[in-house]
Design a protein around this motif. Sequence first.
Motif, PDB file in Angstrom:
ATOM      1  N   SER A   1       5.835   3.582   0.081  1.00  0.00           N
ATOM      2  CA  SER A   1       4.555   3.677   0.505  1.00  0.00           C
ATOM      3  C   SER A   1       4.845   4.044   2.216  1.00  0.00           C
ATOM      4  O   SER A   1       5.157   4.907   2.393  1.00  0.00           O
ATOM      5  CB  SER A   1       3.855   2.355   0.420  1.00  0.00           C
TER       6      SER A   1
ATOM      7  N   GLU B   1       3.600  -8.342  -5.523  1.00  0.00           N
ATOM      8  CA  GLU B   1       2.659  -9.285  -5.728  1.00  0.00           C
ATOM      9  C   GLU B   1       3.329 -10.210  -6.689  1.00  0.00           C
ATOM     10  O   GLU B   1       2.892 -11.602  -6.723  1.00  0.00           O
ATOM     11  CB  GLU B   1       1.685  -8.560  -6.889  1.00  0.00           C
TER      12      GLU B   1
ATOM     13  N   SER C   1       2.163  -3.596  -5.857  1.00  0.00           N
ATOM     14  CA  SER C   1       0.690  -2.853  -6.012  1.00  0.00           C
ATOM     15  C   SER C   1       0.558  -1.855  -4.921  1.00  0.00           C
ATOM     16  O   SER C   1       1.221  -2.187  -3.769  1.00  0.00           O
ATOM     17  CB  SER C   1      -0.263  -3.794  -5.987  1.00  0.00           C
ATOM     18  N   TRP C   2      -0.185  -1.048  -4.934  1.00  0.00           N
ATOM     19  CA  TRP C   2      -0.786   0.137  -3.906  1.00  0.00           C
ATOM     20  C   TRP C   2      -2.044   0.151  -4.026  1.00  0.00           C
ATOM     21  O   TRP C   2      -2.883   0.029  -4.942  1.00  0.00           O
ATOM     22  CB  TRP C   2      -0.157   1.485  -4.267  1.00  0.00           C
ATOM     23  N   SER C   3      -2.544   0.431  -2.622  1.00  0.00           N
ATOM     24  CA  SER C   3      -4.120   0.812  -2.538  1.00  0.00           C
ATOM     25  C   SER C   3      -4.360   2.099  -2.967  1.00  0.00           C
ATOM     26  O   SER C   3      -3.401   3.079  -3.011  1.00  0.00           O
ATOM     27  CB  SER C   3      -4.528   0.802  -0.948  1.00  0.00           C
TER      28      SER C   3
ATOM     29  N   ASN D   1      -4.013   5.494  -1.258  1.00  0.00           N
ATOM     30  CA  ASN D   1      -2.543   5.815  -0.898  1.00  0.00           C
ATOM     31  C   ASN D   1      -2.582   7.781  -1.624  1.00  0.00           C
ATOM     32  O   ASN D   1      -2.063   8.601  -1.277  1.00  0.00           O
ATOM     33  CB  ASN D   1      -1.650   5.428  -1.394  1.00  0.00           C
TER      34      ASN D   1
ATOM     35  N   GLU E   1      -9.657  -0.884  -4.076  1.00  0.00           N
ATOM     36  CA  GLU E   1      -8.797  -1.105  -5.499  1.00  0.00           C
ATOM     37  C   GLU E   1      -7.481  -0.967  -5.474  1.00  0.00           C
ATOM     38  O   GLU E   1      -7.105  -0.134  -4.559  1.00  0.00           O
ATOM     39  CB  GLU E   1      -9.461  -0.130  -6.584  1.00  0.00           C
ATOM     40  N   ARG E   2      -6.527  -1.736  -6.428  1.00  0.00           N
ATOM     41  CA  ARG E   2      -5.274  -1.383  -6.094  1.00  0.00           C
ATOM     42  C   ARG E   2      -4.595  -1.121  -7.624  1.00  0.00           C
ATOM     43  O   ARG E   2      -5.221  -1.564  -8.439  1.00  0.00           O
ATOM     44  CB  ARG E   2      -4.485  -2.701  -5.614  1.00  0.00           C
TER      45      ARG E   2
ATOM     46  N   ARG F   1      -3.107  -1.994   5.496  1.00  0.00           N
ATOM     47  CA  ARG F   1      -4.155  -1.112   4.765  1.00  0.00           C
ATOM     48  C   ARG F   1      -3.178  -0.297   3.547  1.00  0.00           C
ATOM     49  O   ARG F   1      -3.792  -0.062   2.668  1.00  0.00           O
ATOM     50  CB  ARG F   1      -4.836  -0.315   5.433  1.00  0.00           C
TER      51      ARG F   1
ATOM     52  N   ALA G   1       2.660  -0.846   0.350  1.00  0.00           N
ATOM     53  CA  ALA G   1       2.677  -1.403  -0.897  1.00  0.00           C
ATOM     54  C   ALA G   1       2.964  -2.949  -0.689  1.00  0.00           C
ATOM     55  O   ALA G   1       3.517  -3.390   0.250  1.00  0.00           O
ATOM     56  CB  ALA G   1       3.914  -0.597  -1.739  1.00  0.00           C
ATOM     57  N   ARG G   2       2.658  -3.676  -1.598  1.00  0.00           N
ATOM     58  CA  ARG G   2       2.785  -5.033  -1.806  1.00  0.00           C
ATOM     59  C   ARG G   2       3.454  -5.609  -2.865  1.00  0.00           C
ATOM     60  O   ARG G   2       3.293  -5.183  -4.006  1.00  0.00           O
ATOM     61  CB  ARG G   2       1.413  -5.956  -1.798  1.00  0.00           C
TER      62      ARG G   2
END
Length: 416
Positions: A28, A51, A82-84, A87, A2-3, A45, A48-49
């Motif tokens: 991140s 998006e 977004s972050w997992s 984290n 989940e993010r 993994r 951060a992305r």
Amino acid sequence: MERILATYLIETPYAVEQAAAVLAGEQSSGTFVSVPGETDELKTRFAARVEEIELLEKVTRPSMPGEVIDNKVYNRAKVTVSWSIENFGYNIPTLISTLQGNLYELRQFTGLKLDDFELPPSFAHHFKGPKFGMSGTKSLANVGSERPMIGTIIKPSVGLTPEYTADLVRTLAEAGIDFIKDDELLASSANSPFSVRVEKIMRVINEFADKTGKKIMYAFNITGDLETMKSQYETVVQAGGTCAMLSINSVGWTGVKQVCDWGELSIHGHRNGWGMLNRHPLLGINFPAYNKIWRLAGVDQMHVNGIKNKFWESDDAVVRSIQSCQTPFLNNESVIPVVSSGQWGGQAFETYRRTQTTDLLYMAGGGIMAHPSGPAGGVRALHQAWDAAVKGVTLEVAAKQYKEFGESVVKFGGID
């Protein structure tokens, strides 16, 4: 995995894609150089992305100090990152540090503001949200869905004795008030010790409830350290109170959550200091994100300013804040928007027109206390204004139809 997604408004002299990548890296796995063990697998993994990027306008002057680049325009954009959940798990202070941490220090930005964020459904299993929320708070105050709660503030914050305050509460109760609160500057003072104030006020409220069946909600300001808040919370509960007020920015998220978790009182969240967090259009945090942070803690009532308020906030921002309080979040109870700041009955018409809701706590200080017919007339004027607004009656017609509201129009509206 989940993010968590967060949306920012940014301004930068760099290409927006480059600046957004810096933001994601800083918050991140990134640093200014690669470090041992920082593998591509780890980055995939945990990093951060970026998006989504929505380009906005360009400007020729920076909104804040930042990187100085000659002959550059400054690009504005809305960026979603977004972050997992790996984290930080369900650690909200760490989540706040991620969403609002060192990114504000980055020289690549001349403007940066957290606008909103979204959490995955699993958070609903870890955070129960407001215990009372909108419907529970209105029920505690014996107010149905057909109208807002009508409230006021005891001012000045210093100088009034508990006895004088209790007498004022009696007058307001008899006039039909639903909610009264301490001023945020009043906790326990030499002229109004907390325990004495609670005892005097609750005696009046309990006697009125025994006589009429309606129990006025009074928000006692328990803001302080954890030991003080616990002691004062218990004082309110033992006296039969239904509400406590916290200056949430002063107490902090962890302290506010602890108070909310005690679960016996509706918690009135006063956001004094809000301008420091929000007033700059490209720095700080916008209300939708701010509101969610405190809903996670369990706050039941949230200040949102009001239409044509005495402060700087625009009507559009106020309407967005009201809607944010009433928007579902993790399937938890909505919080009740506290409409205040220079309010009187005259703003009820535009407030209802723009929001189409009575699920509000509508508060007036001077609009009640300084009414030409006294506080009792001020309370009646607010009830009359909202009754007219909901029925579609115009302000001008209502001013002729209702004596007390007509008096308030003359005094506060500048109309003969």
